[in-house]
Design an enzyme around this catalytic site. Structure first.
Site, short mmCIF file in Angstrom:
data_model
loop_
_atom_site.label_atom_id
_atom_site.label_comp_id
_atom_site.label_asym_id
_atom_site.label_seq_id
_atom_site.Cartn_x
_atom_site.Cartn_y
_atom_site.Cartn_z
N LYS A 115 -13.79 4.29 -2.45
CA LYS A 115 -13.92 3.31 -1.36
C LYS A 115 -14.92 2.22 -1.71
O LYS A 115 -14.78 1.07 -1.29
CB LYS A 115 -14.32 4.01 -0.05
CG LYS A 115 -13.16 4.76 0.59
CD LYS A 115 -13.48 5.12 2.03
CE LYS A 115 -12.24 5.73 2.70
NZ LYS A 115 -12.49 6.08 4.11
N LYS A 175 3.49 8.42 -3.91
CA LYS A 175 3.71 8.95 -2.57
C LYS A 175 3.88 7.82 -1.56
O LYS A 175 3.31 6.74 -1.72
CB LYS A 175 2.52 9.82 -2.14
CG LYS A 175 2.55 11.23 -2.68
CD LYS A 175 1.31 12.01 -2.31
CE LYS A 175 1.23 12.31 -0.83
NZ LYS A 175 0.08 13.17 -0.50
N LYS A 207 0.93 3.98 3.71
CA LYS A 207 0.84 2.79 4.57
C LYS A 207 0.34 1.57 3.81
O LYS A 207 0.56 0.43 4.23
CB LYS A 207 -0.06 3.07 5.77
CG LYS A 207 -1.50 3.42 5.42
CD LYS A 207 -2.33 3.68 6.66
CE LYS A 207 -3.78 3.98 6.32
NZ LYS A 207 -4.00 5.34 5.86
#
Length: 333
Positions: free
Chosen positions: A115, A197, A200
Site C-alpha cells: 500500500k 483473479k 474491482k
C-alpha cells in the site's frame, strides 16, 4: 458449556463494490456457517481510511455492502452484522495493542509495503499500525477461528503473537484464535485477463453484484477466450484458460459438471457459449440485486440491523476491554 457454538469473526473493508469472484469464492458459503458457528461480520470502515476516501462514497458503500451481505444469505437473526466504527472498543483496544506490537513486526507486514508503494504521497501512521487494530478486531470477540485467505495469514499470525505476549505478561486474557481455511469456492479469474483473479481494480473484466444485466452480458460477450482454430468448449486450464474460466463460472452458477457443459455446447462455438454464461450469471445475481435494492430502499430496516448488531457486538467487546483495562492498570470508571 459443551453445546456452545465456536465463535468465528471476519471483517471486510467497504473500499469497493462486491463482485462475482467475492460471491462464488466465499460469500455464498458464509450463510451456512451460522448453523455451526456464532458468526460476527463487520464492515471495516476504520481500516478503509488508511487510504483517502470520498466520504459520501464510503458511507454509500458501507450500507450497500451490508445490504448485499443480507441479500446473499447472511440472516441478521443468525449472524451479528455491524459497522466497525459503531463499536468504539475496536479503536480503544487497538491503541492498547499498539503498545504491545513491536516496530519490527509491523515493518515486516507485506500489505504495508504494497500500500505504501501505491500511495507514496500518503504513507500515514495508520497504514503502518493497522495490524494492531486488526488484532483488536479479532481478540475483542475471543473467537476460536478467523477465516483467512493466503493474503491474510500473516495478520492472524501477528494477532496470535500479540495475544500470547499479552497473556504471558498478564495471565489468561485472550483466547488464541486459529486460522480457519474455508473450503475452496470457485476461484474466478478476470474476464479480460484470465491469468489474474477477478478484481474491482480491473472493472472491465469484473462482474459486480449490483451491475445491470445488459452490462453483465456485454462483459461476457467480450470475454477473452483463445486463438484456438477449433473454437470448441473444452476444459483445459493450461491451454485454454479463458474458456476454462468461463466453464468454471457456468458450472458454479448452474451446478453442471464440465462434462455436461462440453456436451451442451458441442459444435456450437464461443458465439453461443459466452452469451449463455452471461445469461446464467444474470439469473444467478438477479435475486441478490433485487433483494439488496429492496433492503437499501428500506432505510429503517437497514438501520435496525446495524444498530442491533452494534449493540450485541459492543456488549461482547466491552467484556474483553474491561478485562484488558484492569490488567494494564487503568482506573475503572
Amino acid at each position: 458449556m459443551e453445546n456452545e457454538k465456536k465463535v468465528m469473526l471476519s471483517g471486510i473493508q467497504p473500499s469497493g463494490d462486491l463482485h462475482l469472484g467475492n460471491y462464488l469464492g466465499a460469500i455464498r458459503n458464509w450463510g451456512k456457517r451460522a448453523e455451526e458457528f456464532d458468526c460476527y461480520y463487520f464492515m471495516a470502515d476504520l481500516h478503509t481510511i488508511t487510504v483517502r476516501q470520498n466520504p459520501a462514497d464510503l458511507r454509500r458503500r458501507t450500507l450497500e455492502q451490508l445490504a448485499q451481505y443480507i441479500a446473499c444469505g447472511l440472516d441478521p437473526e443468525k449472524n451479528t452484522l455491524f459497522i466497525q466504527s459503531h463499536v468504539p472498543q475496536h479503536a480503544q483496544l487497538g491503541w492498547v495493542l499498539n503498545c504491545y506490537t513491536m516496530f519490527g513486526e509491523l515493518s515486516r507486514m507485506t500489505q504495508f509495503k504494497d500500500k505504501s508503494a501505491k500511495n507514496a504521497d500518503n504513507i500515514n501512521g495508520g497504514l503502518f499500525t493497522y495490524p494492531a487494530l486488526m488484532a483488536a478486531d479479532i481478540l475483542l470477540y475471543q473467537p476460536d477461528y478467523v477465516p483467512v485467505g493466503e493474503d491474510q495469514k500473516q495478520h492472524v499470525e501477528l494477532t496470535r503473537n500479540v495475544a500470547q505476549r499479552f497473556n504471558h505478561i498478564y495471565g489468561d486474557v485472550f483466547k488464541i484464535p486459529e486460522p480457519y481455511i474455508p473450503k475452496a469456492g470457485a476461484r474466478v479469474m478476470s474476464l479480460s485477463d484470465p491469468a489474474n483473479k477477478m478484481s474491482k481494480s480491473a472493472p472491465e473484466g469484473c462482474v459486480f453484484l449490483m451491475e445491470k444485466p445488459e452490462d453483465i452480458q456485454r462483459k461476457f460477450k467480450r470475454a477473452v477466450t483463445d486463438c484456438d482454430t477449433e473454437r470448441c468448449v473444452r476444459y483445459d486450464r493450461e491451454n485454454k484458460p479463458g474458456v476454462a474460466n468461463l466453464m468454471q463460472i457456468y458450472s458454479a452458477v448452474t451446478g453442471k459438471s464440465y462434462e455436461e457443459i462440453e456436451r451442451e455446447f458441442d459444435g456450437q462455438g464461443y458465439g453461443v457459449f459466452k452469451p449463455a454464461v452471461g445469461d446464467a450469471v444474470v439469473e444467478c445475481l438477479r435475486p441478490i440485486r433485487e433483494e439488496a435494492s429492496r433492503i437499501l430502499a428500506d432505510k429503517a430496516y437497514l438501520e435496525s440491523v446495524y444498530r442491533a448488531g452494534a449493540e450485541k457486538a459492543s456488549y461482547v467487546a466491552n467484556k474483553t476491554l474491561r478485562k484488558v483495562y484492569k490488567k494494564v492498570g487503568f482506573v475503572a470508571r
